[in-house]
Design a protein around this motif. Structure first.
Motif, mmCIF file in Angstrom:
data_model
loop_
_atom_site.group_PDB
_atom_site.id
_atom_site.type_symbol
_atom_site.label_atom_id
_atom_site.label_comp_id
_atom_site.label_asym_id
_atom_site.label_seq_id
_atom_site.Cartn_x
_atom_site.Cartn_y
_atom_site.Cartn_z
ATOM 1 N N UNK A 226 -5.408 0.924 3.955
ATOM 2 C CA UNK A 226 -4.697 2.136 4.361
ATOM 3 C C UNK A 226 -3.181 1.995 4.202
ATOM 4 N N UNK A 227 -2.673 0.786 4.281
ATOM 5 C CA UNK A 227 -1.238 0.575 4.074
ATOM 6 C C UNK A 227 -0.870 0.923 2.634
ATOM 7 N N UNK A 228 -1.703 0.528 1.687
ATOM 8 C CA UNK A 228 -1.427 0.864 0.286
ATOM 9 C C UNK A 228 -1.543 2.374 0.075
ATOM 10 N N UNK A 229 -2.496 3.023 0.734
ATOM 11 C CA UNK A 229 -2.625 4.483 0.646
ATOM 12 C C UNK A 229 -1.335 5.138 1.128
ATOM 13 N N UNK A 230 -0.800 4.658 2.245
ATOM 14 C CA UNK A 230 0.443 5.216 2.788
ATOM 15 C C UNK A 230 1.616 4.989 1.830
ATOM 16 N N UNK A 231 1.663 3.822 1.184
ATOM 17 C CA UNK A 231 2.728 3.542 0.216
ATOM 18 C C UNK A 231 2.628 4.491 -0.978
ATOM 19 N N UNK A 232 1.423 4.763 -1.423
ATOM 20 C CA UNK A 232 1.235 5.696 -2.536
ATOM 21 C C UNK A 232 1.688 7.089 -2.128
#
Length: 93
Positions: A19-25
């Motif tokens: 989910x952290x990568x989703x937020x970064x995207x």
């Protein structure tokens, strides 16, 4: 249970959406997100390296005779993509 089913079961239980990568995207400019096909498709297309260890483990558990062959890796990639798409479909963005 077939080798493909064993691999799928292993990947299904081990793949977690970052989910952290989703937020970064989601923080990227909308034009880039649109170019990549949306947040979910961007994540799916760039998540290959995130699941390298899981793919290797799934191939070993499945017991393929030639685990380093291109065809086995292609199968594993397809299964991984299918599972990631499925798990991403459960997430509301």
């Amino acid at each position: 249970m077939s080798k493909l089913e064993k691999m799928k079961e292993c990947l299904l239980s081990s793949i977690e959406i970052d989910m952290q990568q989703i937020e970064e995207i989601k923080q990227q400019p909308q034009s880039q997100i649109a170019f990549m096909g949306g947040v979910k498709e961007w994540y799916r297309s760039t998540s290959c390296s995130l699941y390298y260890d899981e793919i290797i483990a799934a191939i070993k558990i499945a017991g393929y005779k030639y685990p380093d062959s291109d065809s086995v890796w292609e199968k594993a990639e397809r299964v991984k993509d299918e599972i990631v798409r499925e798990k991403l479909s459960w997430i509301a963005l």
